[in-house]
Scaffold this active site. Structure first.
Site: not given
Ligand code: HXC
Length: 510
Positions: A169-170, A404-405
């Site tokens: 994502g971001g 050209g290269a």
């Molecule tokens: C808050 C988050 C988080 C998030 C993970 N965590 N991503 N908390 N916001 N975006 C937290 C989980 O709740 C968990 O908390 C801990 O981090 C570890 O995550 P897990 O899922 O247990 O780890 P893992 O299985 O290794 O998976 C990692 C991951 C997954 C693939 C990154 O966490 C995931 O898919 N996260 C969401 C990704 C996402 O969609 N992000 C938003 C993108 S949109 P605990 O308390 O259990 O330890 C974006 C837009 C911005 O970014 C655009 C700007 C231009």
């Protein structure tokens, strides 16, 4: 007084614990180091000065008021690499998955601004789950604040991103705007949208690794400039890279004492180019034999391998090396090679790093795939980059420099400063066979005649002397003396000053 000091120590210890022992153990179990361990390895021992250890997020929704962890998922500050100041931020996956809140973003922006102000590189270590989902639009705003600093600092201070875990994502767009991205094999991945979204939108089944793993980005997409085996190797190599770079565009690149004789001859180069012009040889051998102590930091080693880019030193001073690689696709310029080299040339020019170019190029890659892909625009990027570059430019043509290269590869015509050719050079519009087939089409049915014409063309054009007679080549040099000649040329160009006409900025064909 004592209890106040103890309170500070307690708070520091708590902050250093990040997301706690369980999550740290999980991080280690995945083969990853923690954010703080990474900083320790990246920086000179004991040099890290941390900022904002006590910063916490300010969100209250979704139970966040009860979950505050000092530091808020990113460790920031500054330290030294071999005594030179660098700023760092290191995402802490053990705290909310390293996700980005407004407070977390503000910590990063603070080091970005400090680095720009003092003129020092910024190194970002990524291991994060993107926008902090509980913070909503504040998180998006935070990303944008970081992007702005990335853009304003581009070409001012080196910015390096190392992807050491998830980066989605971001989180991907900030690295994308930095100068170099490196990844760690097997434990890191980068993508705009993950496998679940991909499945929903396109019905495609793909793993994290196949969608955005280190091999994908370092070998296929070219998004990453290199992939390393593990955290330790990645951080050690970043230290090596930083040693080559100036701290900002206000400084000349660092000069290190060299123990390699600048006048060193390399007799084996006299036989590097095979007699048969269609036989490849390894251009990397030439690079390693010519630069100081065979020390070459290659950028984008596994992508667009038909061109080689990287940093080296000549008589102690950093140079950027660009070289066609006859071993891959005969060293042809295609879309990817042009993009790779153009970006590298622009980095060097922005940071006052002289460019040494080794040429053995049969031309641009023909075909519908290339033309439909926009070879014209992409090839023009390299032409544009070399032309606008005002740093010292030294070029050595080893063999083919066709069409050209020839012009594009830092020729005299594009303001190359010192242009040499080996006696094996062939500087012509195209190879002899192709040339006679066009200009003597009438002889097409007579192979003997055609062979005679080809030999005649070769004798006339497949050499460096026609170009040298026009002054397009400054000298035809002995291959064994290449190092000495380049070192001397660079020395003579040390105080080169050229400025381009005033403009707000150029309009490179993106
Ligand atoms: C808050 C988050 C988080 C998030 C993970 N965590 N991503 N908390 N916001 N975006 C937290 C989980 O709740 C968990 O908390 C801990 O981090 C570890 O995550 P897990 O899922 O247990 O780890 P893992 O299985 O290794 O998976 C990692 C991951 C997954 C693939 C990154 O966490 C995931 O898919 N996260 C969401 C990704 C996402 O969609 N992000 C938003 C993108 S949109 P605990 O308390 O259990 O330890 C974006 C837009 C911005 O970014 C655009 C700007 C231009």
């Amino acid at each position: 007084m004592q209890h106040i000091l103890e309170e500070l120590q307690k708070r520091r210890d708590q902050a250093r614990q990040g997301g706690g022992e369980r999550r740290i153990a999980a991080q280690h179990a995945k083969g990853k180091l923690t954010a703080r361990e990474r900083i320790e390895l990246l920086l000179d021992e004991g040099s890290f000065e941390e900022f904002d250890m006590f910063v916490e997020h300010r969100a209250t929704e979704f139970g966040m008021a009860e979950q505050r962890i000092p530091g808020d998922g990113v460790v920031t500050g500054w330290g030294a690499i071999n005594g030179r100041v660098v700023y760092v931020f290191s995402k802490d996956f053990t705290v909310f998955g390293g996700s980005l809140s407004m407070a977390h973003a503000q910590k990063i922006v603070k080091v970005q601004r400090m680095a720009a102000k003092v003129g020092a590189p910024v190194i970002g270590l990524f291991d994060a789950g993107g926008a902090r989902i509980q913070e909503g639009v504040d998180s998006l705003a935070g990303y944008a604040d970081i992007f702005v600093e990335n853009v304003l600092s581009s070409g001012v201070i080196p910015q390096i991103s190392v992807i050491m875990g998830p980066c989605a994502g971001g989180d991907v767009y900030s690295p994308a705007m930095t100068d170099f991205i490196f990844m760690v094999k097997d434990t890191s991945y980068m993508y705009v949208t993950g496998p679940d979204v991909v499945r929903t939108v396109t019905n495609e089944e793909v793993s994290h690794e196949d969608l955005g793993g280190a091999r994908v980005h370092a070998g296929k997409s070219g998004v990453a400039d290199g992939a390393f085996e593990n955290d330790l190797e990645a951080l050690t190599q970043i230290r090596r890279l930083v040693d080559f770079l100036p701290a900002s565009n206000r400084e000349k690149p660092p000069v290190r004492e060299s123990f390699d004789d600048p006048e060193r001859d390399e007799p084996s180069l006299d036989t590097l180019v095979p007699a048969n012009p269609n036989k490849p040889y390894d251009m990397k051998e030439l690079i390693l034999k010519v630069v100081d102590e065979a020390d070459f930091f290659e950028i984008s080693k596994d992508w667009a391998r038909n061109i080689i880019t990287g940093f080296a030193r000549m008589d102690g001073a950093t140079v950027g090396v660009v070289a066609n690689q006859p071993q891959v696709l005969a060293g042809v310029l295609d879309i990817d090679a042009s993009r790779k080299a153009a970006r590298f040339v622009r980095f060097c020019d922005a940071f006052q790093i002289p460019i040494v170019t080794f040429v053995d190029v049969p031309g641009f890659m023909p075909g519908t795939r290339q033309e439909y892909g926009g070879l014209i625009k992409h090839g023009a990027k390299l032409l544009f980059a070399y032309t606008e570059a005002t740093v010292p430019k030294v070029t050595v043509i080893t063999r083919k420099a066709y069409g050209g290269a020839y012009d594009v590869m830092s020729s005299k015509h594009l303001r190359g400063d010192v242009n040499y050719a080996w006696p094996t050079a062939e500087i012509a519009v195209m190879g002899a066979k192709g040339a006679v087939e066009i200009i003597f089409r009438a002889d097409a049915k007579d192979p003997a005649k055609l062979a005679e014409r080809e030999a005649e063309y070769k004798a006339r054009f497949a050499n460096p002397f026609v170009a040298a007679s026009r002054g397009y080549i400054d000298d035809v040099i002995m291959p064994h003396g290449t190092r000495r000649r380049i070192v001397r040329a660079l020395k003579s160009l040390k105080n080169k000053q050229v400025s381009n006409p005033w403009k707000k900025h150029d309009n490179i064909p993106l």
